[in-house]
Scaffold this motif. Structure first.
Motif, mmCIF file in Angstrom:
data_model
loop_
_atom_site.group_PDB
_atom_site.id
_atom_site.type_symbol
_atom_site.label_atom_id
_atom_site.label_comp_id
_atom_site.label_asym_id
_atom_site.label_seq_id
_atom_site.Cartn_x
_atom_site.Cartn_y
_atom_site.Cartn_z
ATOM 1 N N ASN A 33 0.826 -1.214 0.000
ATOM 2 C CA ASN A 33 0.000 0.000 0.000
ATOM 3 C C ASN A 33 0.857 1.259 0.000
ATOM 4 N N THR A 34 1.854 1.300 0.853
ATOM 5 C CA THR A 34 2.668 2.517 0.943
ATOM 6 C C THR A 34 3.515 2.723 -0.311
ATOM 7 N N TRP A 49 6.815 7.341 1.207
ATOM 8 C CA TRP A 49 8.103 6.765 1.606
ATOM 9 C C TRP A 49 8.359 6.874 3.096
ATOM 10 N N LYS A 50 7.843 7.926 3.744
ATOM 11 C CA LYS A 50 8.053 8.028 5.198
ATOM 12 C C LYS A 50 7.311 6.908 5.924
ATOM 13 N N TRP A 51 6.107 6.580 5.460
ATOM 14 C CA TRP A 51 5.361 5.474 6.074
ATOM 15 C C TRP A 51 6.039 4.141 5.796
ATOM 16 N N ILE A 62 8.810 3.878 8.246
ATOM 17 C CA ILE A 62 8.289 3.612 9.592
ATOM 18 C C ILE A 62 7.914 2.143 9.725
ATOM 19 N N ILE A 63 7.225 1.608 8.715
ATOM 20 C CA ILE A 63 6.801 0.203 8.769
ATOM 21 C C ILE A 63 8.006 -0.730 8.746
ATOM 22 N N LEU A 64 9.007 -0.397 7.935
ATOM 23 C CA LEU A 64 10.181 -1.264 7.840
ATOM 24 C C LEU A 64 11.070 -1.204 9.074
ATOM 25 N N LEU A 65 11.233 -0.018 9.651
ATOM 26 C CA LEU A 65 12.175 0.132 10.758
ATOM 27 C C LEU A 65 11.563 -0.179 12.120
ATOM 28 N N VAL A 66 10.297 0.146 12.311
ATOM 29 C CA VAL A 66 9.689 -0.030 13.625
ATOM 30 C C VAL A 66 8.876 -1.326 13.698
ATOM 31 N N ARG A 67 8.702 -1.989 12.591
ATOM 32 C CA ARG A 67 8.024 -3.286 12.442
ATOM 33 C C ARG A 67 6.634 -3.309 13.068
ATOM 34 N N PHE A 87 -3.904 2.629 11.856
ATOM 35 C CA PHE A 87 -4.842 3.587 12.420
ATOM 36 C C PHE A 87 -4.751 4.967 11.773
ATOM 37 N N VAL A 88 -3.551 5.484 11.535
ATOM 38 C CA VAL A 88 -3.418 6.860 11.084
ATOM 39 C C VAL A 88 -2.701 7.012 9.741
ATOM 40 N N GLY A 89 -2.319 5.927 9.116
ATOM 41 C CA GLY A 89 -1.634 6.016 7.833
ATOM 42 C C GLY A 89 -2.566 6.408 6.703
ATOM 43 N N PRO A 90 -2.001 6.703 5.539
ATOM 44 C CA PRO A 90 -2.826 7.082 4.386
ATOM 45 C C PRO A 90 -3.641 5.904 3.881
#
Length: 106
Positions: free
Chosen positions: A73-74, A80-82, A85-90, A99-102
């Motif tokens: 989706n991202t 790219w910021k999302w 975030i998904i890749l680094l913070v898992r 909840f708050v992503g695009p």
């Protein structure tokens, strides 16, 4: 994949993973260990332990599906910021994204 479906997969994975962890713990309870070598010499309840492992694997597969869906989706939205975030913070990043992503466009 919609964010609602990703969120559902995350929560299902967490609940199923907790059940799997409880089954694993119950399967290990009462096992005997060799104190000198720190090796388990007898597993108290092997069927319960193995079923807990299987349930935990199912939970991991569900979490992986949610993770791949959110990454796709991202990338599709070029957010790219999302993606970072998904890749680094898992796990936490995935939950925050759900909840708050695009929202992906249809």
């Amino acid at each position: 994949m919609t964010k609602a479906r990703i969120r559902t997969l995350i929560f299902a994975s967490l609940i199923i993973g907790a059940i799997g962890g409880a089954l694993i713990a119950l399967g290990i309870m009462g096992s005997t260990f060799n104190q000198a070598t720190h090796v388990m010499t007898h597993l108290a309840n092997p069927p319960l332990f193995v079923s807990g492992i299987c349930v935990a694997v199912v939970a991991s597969i569900l979490m992986g599906i949610a993770w791949i869906g959110s990454i796709l989706n991202t990338v599709r939205l070029r957010e790219w910021k999302w993606l970072l975030i998904i890749l680094l913070v898992r796990g936490l990043g995935l939950l925050i994204y759900s909840f708050v992503g695009p929202e992906p466009q249809r």
